[in-house]
Design a protein around this motif. Sequence first.
Motif, PDB file in Angstrom:
ATOM      1  N   PRO A 296     -13.309   0.716  -1.321  1.00  0.00           N
ATOM      2  CA  PRO A 296     -13.265   1.479  -1.958  1.00  0.00           C
ATOM      3  C   PRO A 296     -11.862   2.306  -1.374  1.00  0.00           C
ATOM      4  CG  PRO A 296     -15.314   1.583  -1.657  1.00  0.00           C
ATOM      5  CD  PRO A 296     -14.593   0.765  -0.623  1.00  0.00           C
ATOM      6  N   ALA A 297     -10.938   3.125  -2.472  1.00  0.00           N
ATOM      7  CA  ALA A 297      -9.981   3.952  -1.961  1.00  0.00           C
ATOM      8  C   ALA A 297     -10.491   5.209  -1.823  1.00  0.00           C
ATOM      9  CB  ALA A 297      -8.857   4.082  -3.350  1.00  0.00           C
ATOM     10  N   PRO A 298     -10.377   5.904  -0.648  1.00  0.00           N
ATOM     11  CA  PRO A 298     -10.824   7.236  -0.257  1.00  0.00           C
ATOM     12  C   PRO A 298     -10.184   8.326  -1.040  1.00  0.00           C
ATOM     13  CG  PRO A 298     -10.077   6.028   1.600  1.00  0.00           C
ATOM     14  CD  PRO A 298      -9.231   5.333   0.340  1.00  0.00           C
ATOM     15  N   VAL A 299     -11.350   9.423  -1.276  1.00  0.00           N
ATOM     16  CA  VAL A 299     -10.712  10.519  -1.936  1.00  0.00           C
ATOM     17  C   VAL A 299     -10.491  11.576  -1.235  1.00  0.00           C
ATOM     18  CG1 VAL A 299     -12.470   9.621  -4.059  1.00  0.00           C
ATOM     19  CG2 VAL A 299     -12.984  11.281  -2.169  1.00  0.00           C
ATOM     20  N   ARG A 300     -10.124  12.800  -1.718  1.00  0.00           N
ATOM     21  CA  ARG A 300      -9.391  13.704  -0.983  1.00  0.00           C
ATOM     22  C   ARG A 300     -10.628  14.712  -0.253  1.00  0.00           C
ATOM     23  NH1 ARG A 300      -5.746  17.192  -4.335  1.00  0.00           N
ATOM     24  NH2 ARG A 300      -4.313  15.437  -4.271  1.00  0.00           N
ATOM     25  N   GLN A 301     -11.605  15.233  -1.039  1.00  0.00           N
ATOM     26  CA  GLN A 301     -12.586  15.971  -0.615  1.00  0.00           C
ATOM     27  C   GLN A 301     -13.960  15.784  -1.392  1.00  0.00           C
ATOM     28  OE1 GLN A 301     -11.589  20.140  -1.096  1.00  0.00           O
ATOM     29  NE2 GLN A 301     -13.412  20.929   0.032  1.00  0.00           N
ATOM     30  N   PRO A 302     -14.631  14.810  -0.899  1.00  0.00           N
ATOM     31  CA  PRO A 302     -15.857  14.367  -1.420  1.00  0.00           C
ATOM     32  C   PRO A 302     -16.946  15.347  -1.393  1.00  0.00           C
ATOM     33  CG  PRO A 302     -15.733  13.287   0.564  1.00  0.00           C
ATOM     34  CD  PRO A 302     -14.393  13.884   0.623  1.00  0.00           C
ATOM     35  N   GLY A 303     -17.632  15.591  -2.467  1.00  0.00           N
ATOM     36  CA  GLY A 303     -18.814  16.717  -2.411  1.00  0.00           C
ATOM     37  C   GLY A 303     -19.963  16.148  -3.151  1.00  0.00           C
ATOM     38  N   LEU A 304     -20.932  16.497  -2.730  1.00  0.00           N
ATOM     39  CA  LEU A 304     -22.181  16.112  -3.312  1.00  0.00           C
ATOM     40  C   LEU A 304     -22.622  16.631  -4.502  1.00  0.00           C
ATOM     41  CD1 LEU A 304     -24.897  14.099  -3.165  1.00  0.00           C
ATOM     42  CD2 LEU A 304     -25.851  16.124  -1.919  1.00  0.00           C
ATOM     43  N   ILE A 305     -23.085  15.821  -5.781  1.00  0.00           N
ATOM     44  CA  ILE A 305     -23.305  16.482  -6.864  1.00  0.00           C
ATOM     45  C   ILE A 305     -24.864  16.307  -6.894  1.00  0.00           C
ATOM     46  CG2 ILE A 305     -23.190  16.339  -9.659  1.00  0.00           C
ATOM     47  CD1 ILE A 305     -20.317  15.312  -9.357  1.00  0.00           C
ATOM     48  N   LYS A 306     -25.278  14.862  -7.027  1.00  0.00           N
ATOM     49  CA  LYS A 306     -26.683  14.648  -7.125  1.00  0.00           C
ATOM     50  C   LYS A 306     -26.831  13.400  -6.489  1.00  0.00           C
ATOM     51  CE  LYS A 306     -30.788  15.100  -9.350  1.00  0.00           C
ATOM     52  NZ  LYS A 306     -31.839  16.251  -9.433  1.00  0.00           N
ATOM     53  N   VAL A 307     -28.064  13.221  -5.777  1.00  0.00           N
ATOM     54  CA  VAL A 307     -28.808  11.938  -5.334  1.00  0.00           C
ATOM     55  C   VAL A 307     -30.267  11.851  -6.010  1.00  0.00           C
ATOM     56  CG1 VAL A 307     -29.825  10.866  -3.485  1.00  0.00           C
ATOM     57  CG2 VAL A 307     -27.397  12.012  -2.970  1.00  0.00           C
ATOM     58  N   ASN A 308     -30.386  10.541  -6.484  1.00  0.00           N
ATOM     59  CA  ASN A 308     -31.446  10.446  -7.224  1.00  0.00           C
ATOM     60  C   ASN A 308     -32.641   9.916  -6.145  1.00  0.00           C
ATOM     61  OD1 ASN A 308     -33.845   9.122  -8.566  1.00  0.00           O
ATOM     62  ND2 ASN A 308     -32.284   8.185 -10.144  1.00  0.00           N
ATOM     63  N   HIS A 309     -33.538  10.933  -5.864  1.00  0.00           N
ATOM     64  CA  HIS A 309     -34.400  10.894  -4.671  1.00  0.00           C
ATOM     65  C   HIS A 309     -35.288   9.639  -5.069  1.00  0.00           C
ATOM     66  CE1 HIS A 309     -33.953  14.498  -2.139  1.00  0.00           C
ATOM     67  NE2 HIS A 309     -32.914  14.255  -2.634  1.00  0.00           N
ATOM     68  N   ALA A 310     -35.924   9.643  -6.136  1.00  0.00           N
ATOM     69  CA  ALA A 310     -36.851   8.533  -6.530  1.00  0.00           C
ATOM     70  C   ALA A 310     -36.321   7.009  -6.343  1.00  0.00           C
ATOM     71  CB  ALA A 310     -37.513   8.777  -7.909  1.00  0.00           C
ATOM     72  N   LEU A 311     -34.981   6.867  -7.095  1.00  0.00           N
ATOM     73  CA  LEU A 311     -34.511   5.622  -7.010  1.00  0.00           C
ATOM     74  C   LEU A 311     -33.985   5.365  -5.403  1.00  0.00           C
ATOM     75  CD1 LEU A 311     -33.226   3.226  -8.184  1.00  0.00           C
ATOM     76  CD2 LEU A 311     -31.560   4.332  -8.802  1.00  0.00           C
ATOM     77  N   ALA A 312     -33.458   6.336  -4.807  1.00  0.00           N
ATOM     78  CA  ALA A 312     -33.410   5.912  -3.329  1.00  0.00           C
ATOM     79  C   ALA A 312     -34.611   5.395  -2.406  1.00  0.00           C
ATOM     80  CB  ALA A 312     -32.675   7.064  -2.814  1.00  0.00           C
ATOM     81  N   GLU A 313     -35.737   6.106  -2.831  1.00  0.00           N
ATOM     82  CA  GLU A 313     -36.657   5.533  -2.066  1.00  0.00           C
ATOM     83  C   GLU A 313     -37.238   4.202  -2.548  1.00  0.00           C
ATOM     84  OE1 GLU A 313     -39.475   9.027  -3.022  1.00  0.00           O
ATOM     85  OE2 GLU A 313     -38.497  10.356  -1.461  1.00  0.00           O
ATOM     86  N   ALA A 314     -36.900   3.885  -3.816  1.00  0.00           N
ATOM     87  CA  ALA A 314     -37.739   2.733  -4.682  1.00  0.00           C
ATOM     88  C   ALA A 314     -36.676   1.588  -3.930  1.00  0.00           C
ATOM     89  CB  ALA A 314     -37.498   2.585  -5.938  1.00  0.00           C
ATOM     90  N   LEU A 315     -35.501   1.870  -3.251  1.00  0.00           N
ATOM     91  CA  LEU A 315     -34.531   0.888  -2.809  1.00  0.00           C
ATOM     92  C   LEU A 315     -34.577   0.801  -1.176  1.00  0.00           C
ATOM     93  CD1 LEU A 315     -31.156   1.998  -4.603  1.00  0.00           C
ATOM     94  CD2 LEU A 315     -32.727  -0.213  -5.026  1.00  0.00           C
ATOM     95  N   GLY A 316     -35.649   1.807  -0.633  1.00  0.00           N
ATOM     96  CA  GLY A 316     -35.742   1.580   0.622  1.00  0.00           C
ATOM     97  C   GLY A 316     -34.976   2.611   1.338  1.00  0.00           C
ATOM     98  N   LEU A 317     -34.374   3.373   0.700  1.00  0.00           N
ATOM     99  CA  LEU A 317     -32.974   4.330   1.296  1.00  0.00           C
ATOM    100  C   LEU A 317     -33.825   5.553   1.553  1.00  0.00           C
ATOM    101  CD1 LEU A 317     -29.972   3.094  -0.696  1.00  0.00           C
ATOM    102  CD2 LEU A 317     -30.993   2.046   1.162  1.00  0.00           C
ATOM    103  N   ASP A 318     -32.951   6.498   2.556  1.00  0.00           N
ATOM    104  CA  ASP A 318     -33.401   7.747   3.005  1.00  0.00           C
ATOM    105  C   ASP A 318     -32.646   8.710   1.870  1.00  0.00           C
ATOM    106  OD1 ASP A 318     -34.057  10.236   4.059  1.00  0.00           O
ATOM    107  OD2 ASP A 318     -33.725   9.839   5.953  1.00  0.00           O
ATOM    108  N   PRO A 319     -33.208   9.494   0.853  1.00  0.00           N
ATOM    109  CA  PRO A 319     -32.281  10.441   0.438  1.00  0.00           C
ATOM    110  C   PRO A 319     -31.452  11.366   1.126  1.00  0.00           C
ATOM    111  CG  PRO A 319     -34.690   9.931  -0.720  1.00  0.00           C
ATOM    112  CD  PRO A 319     -34.847   9.406   0.676  1.00  0.00           C
ATOM    113  N   ALA A 320     -32.364  11.940   2.163  1.00  0.00           N
ATOM    114  CA  ALA A 320     -31.735  12.777   3.052  1.00  0.00           C
ATOM    115  C   ALA A 320     -30.457  12.272   3.780  1.00  0.00           C
ATOM    116  CB  ALA A 320     -32.730  13.289   4.265  1.00  0.00           C
ATOM    117  N   ALA A 321     -30.509  11.048   4.077  1.00  0.00           N
ATOM    118  CA  ALA A 321     -29.463  10.314   4.838  1.00  0.00           C
ATOM    119  C   ALA A 321     -28.288  10.266   3.725  1.00  0.00           C
ATOM    120  CB  ALA A 321     -29.730   8.964   5.362  1.00  0.00           C
TER     121      ALA A 321
END
Length: 479
Positions: free
Chosen positions: A24-49
């Motif tokens: 991917p092409a990098p962006v200037r200043q990434p900022g978090l809008i939203k992480v889908n915690h339930a989906l992350a956990e279903a994928l076996g990912l850590d939402p906090a990470a």
Amino acid sequence: MALDIPFDNSYGRLPDRFYTRMAPAPVRQPGLIKVNHALAEALGLDPAALESAEGVAVLAGNAVPEGADPLAQVYAGHQFGGWSPQLGDGRAILLGEVVDRDGVRRDIQLKGSGPTPYSRMGDGRAWLGPVLREYIVSEAMHALGVPTTRALAAVSTGEIVLRERPLPGAVLTRVAASHIRVGTFQYFAARQDEEALGALVQHAIARHYPGAETALDLLDGVIARQAALVATWLGLGFIHGVMNTDNTSISGETIDYGPCAYMDTYSPGKVFSSIDHGGRYAYNRQPDIMVWNLAQLATALLPVMGMEREAAIEAATASVHRFPELFGQTWLRVFRAKLGLAVAEDGDADLIQSLMDRMAAGQADFTNTFRALGTEKARDQFVDPAAFDTWDEVWRARLSREGATPEDRRDARDAANPWVIPRNHRIEEAIGAAVNGDFAPFERLLEVLARPYAEQADAAHLTRPPNADEAVLQTFCGT
């Protein structure tokens, strides 16, 4: 906090002509809008990470996580009936695949991640509006029980995207059973690349239809899933808006939420998409268009069906011709449930159509009318309530033949008729607030839409159809 994504990238093991490997092409200043915690956990990912600085860098495209195999997929397609021999991921990068906790393989893709060889002079970016629209509508679809791609995360880029005017940029992280489309098969068929077609068939079978053995089996599986999908869309008043073959998923998921919309006032020929000038993808034309799209898939598969061409054409044609019956079965099942009918009768299709004809003539709200059946609020949806009353008498008599009253079947109807949908004016309200830095309406909409069949007293305003000055008459692709 370390971000660990257990990638296992099967698509990247296909021949190089299926994609272009690129980061991917990098962006200037990434900022978090939203992480889908339930989906992350279903994928076996850590939402906090994912919410950490390291995670946001990955979600923005500024960092490639270990094990990823980023690539842009190539495909072709018919767009509004016109043939485009090469399309592809013009603003998306497939980071890789994970196997979720249910054992299902899922793609993780960044949308708005910069230009690719398939961008066709585009900038490869997305602005905030389409990212939030897809997040809201795809998650609502999931909550409504409809097969769909899903939103794992949204991030801002700190950059301006030029469309009709300067707009804030964003990147959506999309999760899908796969991103294989009818257009993927068309791409290789148009090049008479039977080796690639055969490899793609085997990959699609292994991934989505493990009980299938042949290309014809694959076609039958896709037809069955798409017939059920489109019938379910119609039961919700949903209009995809851009049912091109490159937006038709082999997995049977709803994909590519561009100019999509849910109807307010029921109108069978309703179109929202700003580029659908001829009404090709109107609400009531969606079944016919899906047949057309599936015929293009059948044509693409002919060279690898393992039989003489005339026999292959005959077999594929027979398969495509089964769509109306499959669609009709699901459509009847969906709408019988919406009326609270538990037993099939021959006249049910006429009963359903009679109500919908009256809804169209009476300018009734699609969602609120079905939800209110059996109550006084149903007749209030109609400009002329008397037109509803005559139908209501027939419906009550029909229920009585099952030994039931409207009240007896209320819970069953409520389970089939959503209380709330993502109405266009509320989506635009959330986008407008977010552009000005206020994401509270976006968050609130997501919270309410996560339980679309449950009445939520403090969110009743979200069920209201738009006033004349709030109505959204057109939706846009957002490219």
